[in-house]
Scaffold this active site. Sequence first.
Site, PDB file in Angstrom:
ATOM      1  N   GLU A 868       2.575   8.991  -2.008  1.00  0.00           N
ATOM      2  CA  GLU A 868       2.286  10.467  -1.453  1.00  0.00           C
ATOM      3  C   GLU A 868       1.538  10.878  -0.805  1.00  0.00           C
ATOM      4  O   GLU A 868       1.712  11.895  -0.450  1.00  0.00           O
ATOM      5  CB  GLU A 868       2.530  10.855  -3.571  1.00  0.00           C
ATOM      6  CG  GLU A 868       2.871  10.514  -4.138  1.00  0.00           C
ATOM      7  CD  GLU A 868       2.987  10.717  -6.662  1.00  0.00           C
ATOM      8  OE1 GLU A 868       3.135  11.748  -5.886  1.00  0.00           O
ATOM      9  OE2 GLU A 868       2.660  10.049  -6.762  1.00  0.00           O
TER      10      GLU A 868
HETATM   11  N1  MCN Z   1       1.826  -0.011  -0.668  1.00  0.00           N
HETATM   12  C1  MCN Z   1       1.301  -1.803   0.615  1.00  0.00           C
HETATM   13  N2  MCN Z   1       0.053  -1.252   0.733  1.00  0.00           N
HETATM   14  C2  MCN Z   1      -0.804  -0.197   0.255  1.00  0.00           C
HETATM   15  C3  MCN Z   1      -0.461   1.280  -0.662  1.00  0.00           C
HETATM   16  C4  MCN Z   1       1.234   0.943  -1.197  1.00  0.00           C
HETATM   17  O1  MCN Z   1       2.122  -2.303   0.760  1.00  0.00           O
HETATM   18  N3  MCN Z   1      -2.232  -0.221   0.866  1.00  0.00           N
HETATM   19  C5  MCN Z   1       3.491  -0.271  -0.922  1.00  0.00           C
HETATM   20  C6  MCN Z   1       3.559  -0.411  -2.394  1.00  0.00           C
HETATM   21  O2  MCN Z   1       3.617  -2.078  -2.797  1.00  0.00           O
HETATM   22  C7  MCN Z   1       4.724   0.320  -2.779  1.00  0.00           C
HETATM   23  C8  MCN Z   1       5.215   1.483  -2.058  1.00  0.00           C
HETATM   24  O3  MCN Z   1       3.704   1.370  -0.722  1.00  0.00           O
HETATM   25  O4  MCN Z   1       5.808  -0.747  -2.000  1.00  0.00           O
HETATM   26  C9  MCN Z   1       4.488   3.274  -2.386  1.00  0.00           C
HETATM   27  O5  MCN Z   1       3.319   1.857  -3.375  1.00  0.00           O
HETATM   28  P1  MCN Z   1       2.886   3.486  -4.834  1.00  0.00           P
HETATM   29  O6  MCN Z   1       2.086   4.317  -3.425  1.00  0.00           O
HETATM   30  O7  MCN Z   1       1.720   2.937  -5.397  1.00  0.00           O
HETATM   31  O8  MCN Z   1       4.278   4.583  -5.295  1.00  0.00           O
HETATM   32  P2  MCN Z   1       5.090   3.488  -6.640  1.00  0.00           P
HETATM   33  O9  MCN Z   1       5.115   2.324  -6.406  1.00  0.00           O
HETATM   34  O10 MCN Z   1       4.287   3.793  -8.053  1.00  0.00           O
HETATM   35  O11 MCN Z   1       6.478   4.777  -5.661  1.00  0.00           O
HETATM   36  C10 MCN Z   1       6.098   5.334  -6.660  1.00  0.00           C
HETATM   37  C11 MCN Z   1       5.976   6.909  -4.946  1.00  0.00           C
HETATM   38  C12 MCN Z   1       6.190   7.997  -6.071  1.00  0.00           C
HETATM   39  S1  MCN Z   1       6.052   8.476  -6.924  1.00  0.00           S
HETATM   40  C13 MCN Z   1       7.412   9.139  -4.449  1.00  0.00           C
HETATM   41  S2  MCN Z   1       7.807   9.984  -5.637  1.00  0.00           S
HETATM   42  C14 MCN Z   1       8.352   8.285  -4.053  1.00  0.00           C
HETATM   43  C15 MCN Z   1       7.282   7.171  -3.313  1.00  0.00           C
HETATM   44  O12 MCN Z   1       6.483   6.316  -3.991  1.00  0.00           O
HETATM   45  N4  MCN Z   1       9.492   8.441  -3.408  1.00  0.00           N
HETATM   46  C16 MCN Z   1      10.179   7.836  -2.941  1.00  0.00           C
HETATM   47  N5  MCN Z   1       8.338   6.224  -1.761  1.00  0.00           N
HETATM   48  C17 MCN Z   1       9.455   6.328  -1.993  1.00  0.00           C
HETATM   49  N6  MCN Z   1      10.259   5.855  -1.265  1.00  0.00           N
HETATM   50  C18 MCN Z   1      11.396   5.710  -1.025  1.00  0.00           C
HETATM   51  N7  MCN Z   1      12.282   5.363  -0.098  1.00  0.00           N
HETATM   52  N8  MCN Z   1      12.567   7.228  -1.887  1.00  0.00           N
HETATM   53  C19 MCN Z   1      11.774   7.508  -2.781  1.00  0.00           C
HETATM   54  O13 MCN Z   1      11.943   7.821  -3.689  1.00  0.00           O
END
Ligand code: MCN
Length: 906
Positions: A868
Amino acid sequence: MVKKTLTINGTKTILVVDPEAKLSDVLRKQLGLTGTKVGCGIGECGSCAVILNGKVVKSCITKMKRIEEDSKIITIEGVGSKDNLHPLQVTWMVHGGAQCGFCTPGFIVSAKALLEQNNNPTREDVRDWFQKNRNLCRCTGYKPLVDAVMDAAKLVRGEVEVKDIWKQLPEGASLIGSSFIRPSALAKVTGTWDFGADLGLKLPSNTLHAKLVQAEVSHANIISIDTSEAEKVPGVYAVLTYKDVKGTNRINGLAFPTNKGDGLDRPILCDEKVFQYGDAIAIVLAENEKAAHKGVDKVKVELEVLPAYMSAPEAMAEDAIEIHPGTPNVYFENQVRKGEETAAIMENAPYVVEDDFYVQRQPHLPIEPDVGFSYVNEEGKLIIHSKSIAIHFHALMIAEGVGMKAEDVFIVQNNTGGTFGYKFSPTMEGLLGVATLATGRPVYLEFNMRQQITYTGKRAPFWTTMKLAADQDGKILALESDWSCDHGPYSEFGDLVTQRGMQFGAAGYDIANIRGNGRTVCTNHGWGSAFRGYGAPQIMFPSEVLIDELAEKVGMDPLEFRYKNVYREGATTPSGCEPDVYCLEELIDKVRPAYELAKKTAAEKNENTQDKKYGVGVSVNIYGCGLDGPDTSEAWAELTPNGVTIGNSWEDHGQGADIGTLTFAHEALKPLNLKPEQIDLVLNDMTKTPNSGPAGGSRSNVVTGNATVVACRNLLKAMQKEDGTYRTYDEMVAEGSELKYMGKWTAPCTDTPPDGGQGNPFASYMYGVLVAEVEVDLNTGKTQVKKMTLSADVGVIINKLVVDGQLYGGLVQGVGLALTEDFEDLKKHTTLTGCGIPRIKDAPDHIDLIYVETPRPNSLYGASGAGEMPLAAPHAAIINAIYNACGVRVTHLPARPEKILAGLNK
Ligand code: MCN
Ligand code: FES
Ligand code: FES
């Protein structure tokens, strides 16, 4: 009917088809070639692209009668297969081109046709091609797709080999920080990754097709609903109204205790009133789709139309009636109070700026429309498959409404073609549950793109006034703000998003004194649901633009003004707590060279042009990871004969829950020396996976990542022998030891109460400083974002490919938010293009990412989230850049050309 002889993917086939049938339907439904996806269904998105006699066509608008005898058709299935990948399929995986993967087959097919014509394209040729063929992607920001085509072209030309492009990790290497390809990528690039509509074609033959009777007005009393004619349509099995709902017919919006409503305001099927355009009034269930459509046309609904309040100010007007009788239209209020009272400070400060802002009802625009199905299983449980990114929440939210105990409702997430947050709210889950419980039969429901756009939730617009004061040296002294959140007619999570106004207004700056009031307003426009950034884009747009106004007044450069004021050791957030890490100074230091260069380039260009002006803008981007307070997640790890299976409910929008889970597990299980392929994943099926909470609030990488590690550690503990070595699977079985271990992790956080907003709500924060470079055409008012440079700190990077993709994709959604996207006009904003989705040439091809990896104390491997942050305030940087270019400051979004022209003419 007509007979056609066609060569499909190299095989001559005789087909009997309806001449009026669409090619996409024939491929998918008659031939079972479901690799071809249907997104918009009207020729706008390219997800249905196939090659017809050497040319890219959109199969959703190609009628069979137009296809000549002996035509040759190539679909994704004919491009390559798992064992024989086309260069494009390889490079698509290597560059992370398939996030959700819904657009992927269409892009690859389209790119194949390009490379057949021109195997040495420039990046601009590739962009022109995708623009011309209307290939849309909502996830990737397009840049990785161009990278993929460029590398595929090199492979086609024989300049490189696959091994040069697809670098394998050395045996035993850690996956953390690598660009290891996500497990689902292979299926996505070969068109074998089944989405909901693909599974829908494989349901049992007694499945009923559902279509909705929907409201075409925004506010009305329902006088009567007559289903008698619809019931007579041949093939119609039942027509359901609220009277057929066995439960309370209400979605439970899980309202805060201080909410003036009870959170039970959203009917599954409208009973007394219509609250917004598109509300579901009846469900027609039929043996086939056609009959269901016919049935819908025959349902008669008599309405008494009421005045519709289409914005927060309208619904707050004194003479406005209560949309939900008995609950005031302003149903939730909160205040932030940090430090001293601000009135006197504002009065005496040498520099004060104030402005008002509007951030619009941004539509999510996933390329896959909403889809789902339901049935009762052999144990009598209601099973619903949908795009839910909050499976355990949603079961709870709909159970009473449909008339089941919460423990008897199970949600399974289908492979999902993007949600960007709209599926944080239940959409069709309640409708599916009602339909299956009323008929006892499996039910399938798919929305078309118009329904997707008009019926599902939207970003809740904020109307904000904000005031900032600084001292003689440019140190910010105080912030005052007032925001009204238009949450549409349904309250679910409206209080939560309003709360973000107090947590993220001017986040990133050390401001000792803050006062602000927020409120949630019920209106008749599209209901508010989560959208990437969730509240931060609404409140950081005001603060990041106002910071620029203040910098100007003080007479400082906007980046240096930020540098002076960002969090440093000891500073606290608007919630009054210390942030997890202090990295903003470093992020600014890292991005400064790009900023200086950008300013120089813009100045040079401005000297040489009359019709166009160039400008540079910056913004600080911050968002928290987690649901407020002690957010919890669960996972399990089970030893198997071949390795370990991990179970969790890390819902996958397309962001990469699979690679996240795999990487955390692989690292935590290091002592077992497992290869990645020895770790099996079971994700997002309530019948099998524990409550990991929703994939919202960028929480999963921290909270579910930690829970997954804890589960693995618990398994290891049980496997460890006294001498420190580990028992094998056979030894564990022989000893009768438990093979499956739970892991649970809770954030050490506290809520921020609506009265004052002080607390420690998030386990971690993500940070970014963005430089946006724009070109403004002074004749047309059109803005083009030419380049973006983001310095980002998302903690330790778990998967580099994923994080890059998250940042590119989020930033380009910010371009849309700044310039084109809206859901306001119910006549115009009903298609992807009508809503202003950025096409490839609206997105900059130059996006540079600079990383700082400050380990996060609350995360077991030091990672924060990523999803986000890139959409927290990119629109502010673009708007600041427009001002820098031409002196027009747009504060009510989107900054369409006419607003810029009006500003120029002033
Ligand atoms: N990640 C990582 N290293 C980090 C941080 C994150 O590799 N230091 C990776 C995580 O493993 C994850 C991704 O990045 O695969 C996103 O991580 P995170 O921010 O924790 O989010 P969530 O997995 O909880 O995913 C939800 C978030 C939200 S709230 C929305 S809305 C959203 C999003 O991610 N919608 C998406 N990304 C999106 N991406 C796609 N392609 N489509 C959506 O609908
Ligand atoms: Fe055919 Fe969008 S162009 S589905
Ligand atoms: Fe392109 Fe999701 S990967 S729409």
